[in-house]
Scaffold this active site. Structure first.
Site, PDB file in Angstrom:
ATOM      1  N   ASP A  82       0.795  -1.228   0.000  1.00 57.77           N
ATOM      2  CA  ASP A  82       0.000   0.000   0.000  1.00 57.77           C
ATOM      3  C   ASP A  82       0.825   1.275   0.000  1.00 57.77           C
ATOM      4  OD1 ASP A  82       0.716  -0.923   2.611  1.00 57.77           O
ATOM      5  OD2 ASP A  82      -0.670   0.492   3.511  1.00 57.77           O
ATOM      6  N   GLU A 140      -0.598  -1.939   5.241  1.00 57.64           N
ATOM      7  CA  GLU A 140       0.315  -1.848   6.388  1.00 57.64           C
ATOM      8  C   GLU A 140       0.201  -0.500   7.082  1.00 57.64           C
ATOM      9  OE1 GLU A 140       3.439  -0.877   8.896  1.00 57.64           O
ATOM     10  OE2 GLU A 140       3.309   0.110   6.949  1.00 57.64           O
TER      11      GLU A 140
END
Length: 399
Positions: A82, A140
């Site tokens: 991400d 994350e």
């Protein structure tokens, strides 16, 4: 850049890894929205002949590969997918094409490095035995994708004896690694306090108002005494304020009836974590009561501390040393008050975590993570991929 035969062999992959990394960088996707990134990862893994599972924790991808040497052990290698809600500085050829979003933490590089390792190991299955699980984790950055993967049965579906993570770090020279056994990264908590009063006219009726800004002001000062006066000096803790909101800039003559302050708390020890929550709550209510207001406190324990295990850390040190030499590997670096949700995976399975140098000012890559000027250093893509391959050899085959 360190010289090593494995690194030299992986150099042939570098153009493709750079292309993958920059493609992901141009198209950043934030937590649980990484559909394009996950599809790219799954496509490459399938193209190289791996067994691929998609949709774990929404956009997570896991691929598995069995070696040809005898062996029943299994290990997991994890990268994150991400991006962040940050506006990138303009001017890069591979800059973000999505306004307000960018890969400001290097997850694009982490993904590309693990893909490079997967391709190499597919092409060299006789170099190891057992099974490697390549774990590409979503979300994350603050949303706990690692926790969700574990809760959705990651290690039940893909049993591993150990799991390993890696993160780039600006300020560490290219070609160097750092790790430690035990507490490496801090627990990350988020807290919010809402102070409520009656508000009122700031000029004609200030004496009639119950002013919520007064307990806010005193709380901002008082909360800093938690670390300086309540936490033992030999223990580590951080409390920082990240947001203050109240009133309307268009009406500066109005005393707001409600103000909100929020921030983060970092620690390593459970008792320190408990202490910070207890004291922060008590101080908020005490300051509110002192000025005739009320306080509502929310304290969210987000990520646990990242605790590495001795056996697996020794494996990581051995793998890194084989690549760059012992003088380039710090096996006992200082802990950091940054946080990482790889900690959830390390609570579920033994493992380790390493920092790989992303470069210093002399390389022009000193912009720190989570800043608009940051960029992953493509010069370490093959080194990172080589670390993963060497780790597999150390654990499962060619030590």
């Amino acid at each position: 850049m360190p010289q090593n035969s494995l690194i030299a062999e992986l150099k042939s992959y570098e153009p493709e890894l750079v292309q993958i990394r920059r493609d992901i960088h141009r198209h950043p996707e934030v937590g649980f929205e990484e559909t394009r990134t996950a599809a790219l990862v799954a496509d490459r893994l399938r193209r190289w002949g791996l067994d691929v599972t998609e949709g774990i924790a929404g956009t997570g991808v896991v691929a598995t590969l069995k070696g040809r040497l005898p062996g029943q052990r299994a290990i997991g290698l994890r990268a994150d997918l991400d991006a962040l809600h940050i506006q990138e500085v303009p001017g890069r050829d591979h800059g973000s094409t999505v306004p307000g979003k960018m890969h400001a933490c290097g997850h694009d590089g982490h993904t590309a490095m693990l893909l490079g390792a997967a391709r190499y190991l597919v092409e060299h299955p006789a170099d190891f035995g057992g099974t490697v699980a390549f774990i590409f984790q979503p979300a994350e950055e603050g949303l706990g994708g690692g926790r969700v993967m574990v809760e959705e049965g990651l290690f039940d579906r893909f049993p591993v004896d150990a799991v390993y993570g890696m993160h780039n770090m600006p300020g560490i020279p290219v070609g160097e690694f750092r790790t430690r056994t035990g507490a490496f990264l801090a627990a990350s908590d988020t807290w919010t306090v809402i102070f409520r009063g009656t508000g009122g006219h700031g000029g004609a009726g200030a004496h009639l108002a119950t002013d919520a800004t007064l307990p806010l002001a005193h709380f901002i000062l008082a909360v800093q005494t938690i670390v300086s006066r309540n936490v033992k000096a030999s223990e580590t803790a951080v409390i920082s304020i990240g947001s203050i909101a109240g009133g309307d800039a268009g009406s500066p003559n109005i005393i707001p009836s409600q103000v909100t302050v929020s921030g983060t708390a970092r620690s390593y020890e459970p008792k320190v974590r408990d202490l910070m929550e207890t004291r922060l709550t008590a101080l908020a209510h005490a300051q509110a009561a002192a000025f005739g207001c009320s306080a509502e406190v929310s304290y969210s324990r987000r990520y646990p501390p990242l605790i590495t295990h001795a056996e697996q850390t020794a494996v990581s040190v051995a793998a890194a040393t084989a690549l760059v030499g012992a003088d380039k590997v710090d096996p006992d670096c200082l802990p950091s008050t940054g946080s990482e949700d790889f900690s959830f995976m390390l609570e579920a399975r033994p493992g380790s975590f390493v920092m790989i140098g992303n470069g210093t000012a002399e390389h022009g890559t000193i912009h720190h993570v989570h800043t608009p000027g940051y960029d992953f250093n493509d010069a370490i893509l093959t080194l990172g991929a080589a670390y993963w391959v060497q780790l597999v050899h150390t654990e499962l085959g060619l030590a």
